[in-house]
Design a protein around this motif. Structure first.
Motif, PDB file in Angstrom:
ATOM      1  N   UNK A 193      26.920   4.429  50.618  1.00  0.00           N
ATOM      2  CA  UNK A 193      26.918   3.612  49.398  1.00  0.00           C
ATOM      3  C   UNK A 193      28.249   2.947  49.022  1.00  0.00           C
ATOM      4  N   UNK A 194      29.334   3.481  49.002  1.00  0.00           N
ATOM      5  CA  UNK A 194      30.620   2.958  49.196  1.00  0.00           C
ATOM      6  C   UNK A 194      30.971   1.979  50.168  1.00  0.00           C
ATOM      7  N   UNK A 195      30.402   1.901  51.311  1.00  0.00           N
ATOM      8  CA  UNK A 195      30.658   1.016  52.321  1.00  0.00           C
ATOM      9  C   UNK A 195      29.695  -0.200  52.300  1.00  0.00           C
ATOM     10  N   UNK A 196      28.546  -0.253  51.328  1.00  0.00           N
ATOM     11  CA  UNK A 196      27.435  -1.201  51.018  1.00  0.00           C
ATOM     12  C   UNK A 196      26.471  -1.148  52.184  1.00  0.00           C
ATOM     13  N   UNK A 197      26.291   0.022  52.880  1.00  0.00           N
ATOM     14  CA  UNK A 197      25.204   0.182  54.110  1.00  0.00           C
ATOM     15  C   UNK A 197      24.053   0.824  53.590  1.00  0.00           C
ATOM     16  N   UNK A 198      23.967   1.448  52.462  1.00  0.00           N
ATOM     17  CA  UNK A 198      22.903   2.300  52.073  1.00  0.00           C
ATOM     18  C   UNK A 198      21.870   1.339  51.482  1.00  0.00           C
ATOM     19  N   UNK A 199      20.587   1.473  51.763  1.00  0.00           N
ATOM     20  CA  UNK A 199      19.325   0.465  51.456  1.00  0.00           C
ATOM     21  C   UNK A 199      18.773   1.029  50.343  1.00  0.00           C
ATOM     22  N   UNK A 200      18.260   2.406  50.527  1.00  0.00           N
ATOM     23  CA  UNK A 200      17.382   2.783  49.601  1.00  0.00           C
ATOM     24  C   UNK A 200      17.522   4.328  49.359  1.00  0.00           C
ATOM     25  N   UNK A 201      17.013   4.737  48.247  1.00  0.00           N
ATOM     26  CA  UNK A 201      17.151   5.910  47.836  1.00  0.00           C
ATOM     27  C   UNK A 201      15.888   6.624  47.369  1.00  0.00           C
ATOM     28  N   UNK A 202      15.358   7.727  47.978  1.00  0.00           N
ATOM     29  CA  UNK A 202      14.325   8.399  47.674  1.00  0.00           C
ATOM     30  C   UNK A 202      14.772   9.704  47.034  1.00  0.00           C
ATOM     31  N   UNK A 203      14.144   9.884  45.609  1.00  0.00           N
ATOM     32  CA  UNK A 203      14.868  11.078  44.759  1.00  0.00           C
ATOM     33  C   UNK A 203      13.465  11.902  44.669  1.00  0.00           C
ATOM     34  N   UNK A 204      13.505  13.210  45.138  1.00  0.00           N
ATOM     35  CA  UNK A 204      12.339  14.141  44.820  1.00  0.00           C
ATOM     36  C   UNK A 204      12.768  15.109  44.151  1.00  0.00           C
ATOM     37  N   UNK A 205      12.610  14.995  42.741  1.00  0.00           N
ATOM     38  CA  UNK A 205      13.115  16.332  41.881  1.00  0.00           C
ATOM     39  C   UNK A 205      12.195  17.252  41.763  1.00  0.00           C
ATOM     40  N   UNK A 206      12.752  18.427  41.720  1.00  0.00           N
ATOM     41  CA  UNK A 206      12.385  19.822  41.718  1.00  0.00           C
ATOM     42  C   UNK A 206      12.401  20.393  40.393  1.00  0.00           C
ATOM     43  N   UNK A 207      11.340  21.195  39.987  1.00  0.00           N
ATOM     44  CA  UNK A 207      11.413  21.532  38.452  1.00  0.00           C
ATOM     45  C   UNK A 207      12.219  22.958  38.465  1.00  0.00           C
ATOM     46  N   UNK A 208      13.466  22.704  38.559  1.00  0.00           N
ATOM     47  CA  UNK A 208      14.584  23.869  38.340  1.00  0.00           C
ATOM     48  C   UNK A 208      15.744  23.227  37.979  1.00  0.00           C
ATOM     49  N   UNK A 209      16.540  24.031  37.186  1.00  0.00           N
ATOM     50  CA  UNK A 209      17.866  23.600  36.743  1.00  0.00           C
ATOM     51  C   UNK A 209      18.894  24.734  37.506  1.00  0.00           C
ATOM     52  N   UNK A 210      19.639  24.201  38.344  1.00  0.00           N
ATOM     53  CA  UNK A 210      20.623  25.178  39.130  1.00  0.00           C
ATOM     54  C   UNK A 210      21.945  25.447  38.391  1.00  0.00           C
ATOM     55  N   UNK A 211      22.272  24.404  37.424  1.00  0.00           N
ATOM     56  CA  UNK A 211      23.654  24.641  36.689  1.00  0.00           C
ATOM     57  C   UNK A 211      24.799  24.269  37.415  1.00  0.00           C
ATOM     58  N   UNK A 212      24.994  24.378  38.793  1.00  0.00           N
ATOM     59  CA  UNK A 212      26.251  24.284  39.704  1.00  0.00           C
ATOM     60  C   UNK A 212      25.546  24.114  41.086  1.00  0.00           C
ATOM     61  N   UNK A 213      26.699  23.429  42.020  1.00  0.00           N
ATOM     62  CA  UNK A 213      26.394  23.450  43.367  1.00  0.00           C
ATOM     63  C   UNK A 213      27.014  21.879  43.788  1.00  0.00           C
ATOM     64  N   UNK A 214      26.179  21.262  44.602  1.00  0.00           N
ATOM     65  CA  UNK A 214      26.451  20.239  45.447  1.00  0.00           C
ATOM     66  C   UNK A 214      25.600  19.014  44.526  1.00  0.00           C
ATOM     67  N   UNK A 215      26.385  18.193  43.802  1.00  0.00           N
ATOM     68  CA  UNK A 215      25.552  16.958  43.169  1.00  0.00           C
ATOM     69  C   UNK A 215      25.200  15.820  44.273  1.00  0.00           C
ATOM     70  N   UNK A 216      24.031  15.513  43.950  1.00  0.00           N
ATOM     71  CA  UNK A 216      23.323  14.389  44.804  1.00  0.00           C
ATOM     72  C   UNK A 216      24.275  13.354  44.908  1.00  0.00           C
ATOM     73  N   UNK A 217      24.914  12.915  43.950  1.00  0.00           N
ATOM     74  CA  UNK A 217      26.143  11.951  44.498  1.00  0.00           C
ATOM     75  C   UNK A 217      27.484  12.410  43.230  1.00  0.00           C
ATOM     76  N   UNK A 218      28.526  12.587  43.814  1.00  0.00           N
ATOM     77  CA  UNK A 218      29.563  12.782  43.062  1.00  0.00           C
ATOM     78  C   UNK A 218      30.323  11.691  43.322  1.00  0.00           C
ATOM     79  N   UNK A 219      30.177  10.831  42.573  1.00  0.00           N
ATOM     80  CA  UNK A 219      30.916   9.364  42.873  1.00  0.00           C
ATOM     81  C   UNK A 219      31.342   8.790  41.295  1.00  0.00           C
TER      82      UNK A 219
END
Length: 174
Positions: A125-151
């Motif tokens: 994304x930062x390099x300007x080469x990402x074209x598309x995003x497909x986000x598939x939400x799952x019905x759960x709240x994790x509360x912590x972990x690896x974020x989909x984007x930490x930017x």
């Protein structure tokens, strides 16, 4: 020309993995998904982050363990890493984002390069080469972990192509 697609499942609170990269939270939600089933044949190559490549597998304990999409996809994989890794069939380790993207796009031909891993997706994304995003939400709240984007930074403009699927329009809004 291949397009780079960051496709991921995430908790409603925005995590793609639990603490320490744990993917076991996703296992109960794996299964037939018409959107994913439609996408898989359109993927020509994978661009994978090193932690994702060597990390936890939601298909652990099944015959799909260690295989992309639980064994539903086969093809060339390009792992972006600065750490040496043991050779693996069908896997090319590359230590430069520009070279990794170019190699993956060439291998994908007219199909998608599916980006796996939050950090490599952020770099694309930062390099300007990402074209598309497909986000598939799952019905759960994790509360912590690896974020989909930490930017931290400015908003990124997206255009909705269809439900859960977006085109990256601009690095900045306004």
């Amino acid at each position: 020309m291949a397009k780079l697609l960051y496709g991921f499942s995430c908790s409603i609170d925005g995590f793609i993995a639990g603490p320490g990269g744990d993917m076991s939270w996703l296992t109960p939600y794996l299964g037939p998904d018409p959107l994913v089933d439609e996408l898989i044949p359109e993927i020509g190559a994978l661009l994978v982050g090193r932690r994702t490549f060597g990390g936890d597998d939601p298909h652990r304990g099944t015959e799909g363990e260690g295989k992309a999409f639980g064994g539903g996809w086969e093809g060339p994989q390009f792992v972006l890493t600065h750490r040496p890794a043991p050779p693996a069939p069908g896997v090319t380790f590359v230590d430069n984002l520009v070279e990794a993207v170019a190699a993956a796009k060439e291998a994908a031909g007219e199909k998608y390069v599916n980006v796996l891993g939050a950090d490599v997706a952020r770099q694309c994304l930062e390099a300007g080469v990402l074209d598309e995003i497909l986000a598939l939400p799952v019905p759960v709240l994790l509360g912590d972990g690896v974020r989909m984007f930490d930017r931290p930074g400015k908003p990124v403009g997206l255009e909705q192509l269809r439900p859960h699927w977006f085109r990256v329009v601009s690095e900045k809004l306004g």
